[in-house]
Design an enzyme around this catalytic site. Structure first.
Site, PDB file in Angstrom:
ATOM      1  N   LYS A 158       3.783  -1.388   5.668  1.00 13.11           N
ATOM      2  CA  LYS A 158       3.875  -2.454   4.648  1.00 13.11           C
ATOM      3  C   LYS A 158       4.796  -3.568   5.156  1.00 13.11           C
ATOM      4  CE  LYS A 158       2.553   0.355   0.708  1.00 13.11           C
ATOM      5  NZ  LYS A 158       2.419   1.700   1.337  1.00 13.11           N
ATOM      6  N   GLY A 200      -4.190   8.356 -10.602  1.00 17.84           N
ATOM      7  CA  GLY A 200      -5.122   7.978 -11.677  1.00 17.84           C
ATOM      8  C   GLY A 200      -6.552   7.676 -11.295  1.00 17.84           C
TER       9      GLY A 200
HETATM   10  O1  3DU Z   1      -1.071   9.191  -4.231  1.00 19.28           O
HETATM   11  P1  3DU Z   1      -1.430   9.773  -2.898  1.00 19.28           P
HETATM   12  O2  3DU Z   1      -0.764  11.064  -2.599  1.00 19.28           O
HETATM   13  O3  3DU Z   1      -2.942   9.833  -2.686  1.00 19.28           O
HETATM   14  O4  3DU Z   1      -0.873   8.785  -1.765  1.00 19.28           O
HETATM   15  C1  3DU Z   1      -1.223   7.440  -1.728  1.00 19.28           C
HETATM   16  C2  3DU Z   1      -0.935   6.815  -0.389  1.00 19.28           C
HETATM   17  O5  3DU Z   1      -1.325   5.446  -0.466  1.00 19.28           O
HETATM   18  C3  3DU Z   1       0.526   6.811   0.027  1.00 19.28           C
HETATM   19  O6  3DU Z   1       0.536   7.008   1.441  1.00 19.28           O
HETATM   20  C4  3DU Z   1       1.047   5.436  -0.308  1.00 19.28           C
HETATM   21  O7  3DU Z   1       1.950   4.932   0.640  1.00 19.28           O
HETATM   22  C5  3DU Z   1      -0.217   4.568  -0.244  1.00 19.28           C
HETATM   23  N1  3DU Z   1      -0.266   3.473  -1.200  1.00 19.28           N
HETATM   24  C6  3DU Z   1      -0.138   3.675  -2.542  1.00 19.28           C
HETATM   25  O8  3DU Z   1       0.058   4.813  -2.990  1.00 19.28           O
HETATM   26  C7  3DU Z   1      -0.232   2.566  -3.414  1.00 19.28           C
HETATM   27  C8  3DU Z   1      -0.449   1.322  -2.950  1.00 19.28           C
HETATM   28  O9  3DU Z   1      -0.594   0.317  -3.783  1.00 19.28           O
HETATM   29  C9  3DU Z   1      -0.578   1.151  -1.567  1.00 19.28           C
HETATM   30  C10 3DU Z   1      -0.475   2.234  -0.726  1.00 19.28           C
END
Ligand code: 3DU
Length: 199
Positions: A58, A158
């Site tokens: 990021k 979600g």
């Molecule tokens: O919620 P999860 O465990 O599926 O992880 C989501 C991944 O996506 C995590 O690596 C995070 O850094 C990334 N991400 C977001 O969660 C939200 C965003 O807006 C952008 C990236």
């Protein structure tokens, strides 16, 4: 190949085990600060043998610094990288750059993402939240298949598996939902990205 990018948000040994198991089955892997801080930048090359790697730091610095960071990540083996879009017109751009223009959680992007989309064009694609299918639909309608859309926010955050793809995303980014149970991959049985684009 399931149209997902697995976010390797785990310690090195678990991440490696998962990436080995999923190599060839998913469109790619996402590596973030977590793994790079644990093992160094060389893990980008190591994991790139198992599939395309998007590195998600990021990035949000002044252009000459952001460009130095991006160059190092690409030469280490990343196919592409994620940078913050809010720095526009000073944000990182280029064929390897996915611009973050809206997040899965409330941020100031909610007020500016449409304006950003109007201006921030010379990028590989956009990171758009899976839990906001209307934003995905709008971006796909406006951009056609000229840009990739990759969408995090499945499961815990979600979004439901496949919903972002139906709305127009190319790939869904999935962490915990798959990391905690690899058999959840079957949720994407038969799913396709809107424009059939790779990472
Ligand atoms: O919620 P999860 O465990 O599926 O992880 C989501 C991944 O996506 C995590 O690596 C995070 O850094 C990334 N991400 C977001 O969660 C939200 C965003 O807006 C952008 C990236």
């Amino acid at each position: 190949v399931y149209p997902i990018v697995v976010a390797l948000d785990a310690d090195y040994s678990k991440a490696l085990e998962i990436a080995r198991e999923l190599a060839g089955l998913v469109a790619g892997f996402k590596i973030g600060w977590d793994l790079i801080l644990e093992r160094g930048i060389s893990i980008v090359g190591e994991f790139s043998k198992l599939g395309p790697i998007v590195v998600d730091l990021k990035i949000a610095d002044v252009p000459h610094i952001s460009e130095r960071i991006a160059k190092k990540l690409i030469s280490a083996g990343a196919c592409c990288i994620i940078a913050h879009g809010f720095l526009y017109p000073s944000s990182l751009r280029g064929d390897e750059v996915y611009a973050l223009i809206k997040m899965t959680v409330p941020t100031f992007y909610d007020r500016i993402w449409q304006e950003l989309l109007d201006s921030l064009k010379d990028v590989r694609g956009y990171v758009v939240p899976a839990n906001d299918p209307r934003a995905i639909e709008e971006i796909r309608r406006r951009e056609g298949c000229s840009k990739r859309i990759i969408s995090p926010g499945i499961g815990a955050q979600g979004g439901k598996p496949g919903d972002a793809l139906k709305a127009g995303a190319d790939l869904e980014i999935v962490g915990r939902y798959v990391l905690e149970n690899l058999s959840n991959l079957s949720s994407w049985e038969g799913a396709r990205g809107a424009c059939h684009q790779s990472l």
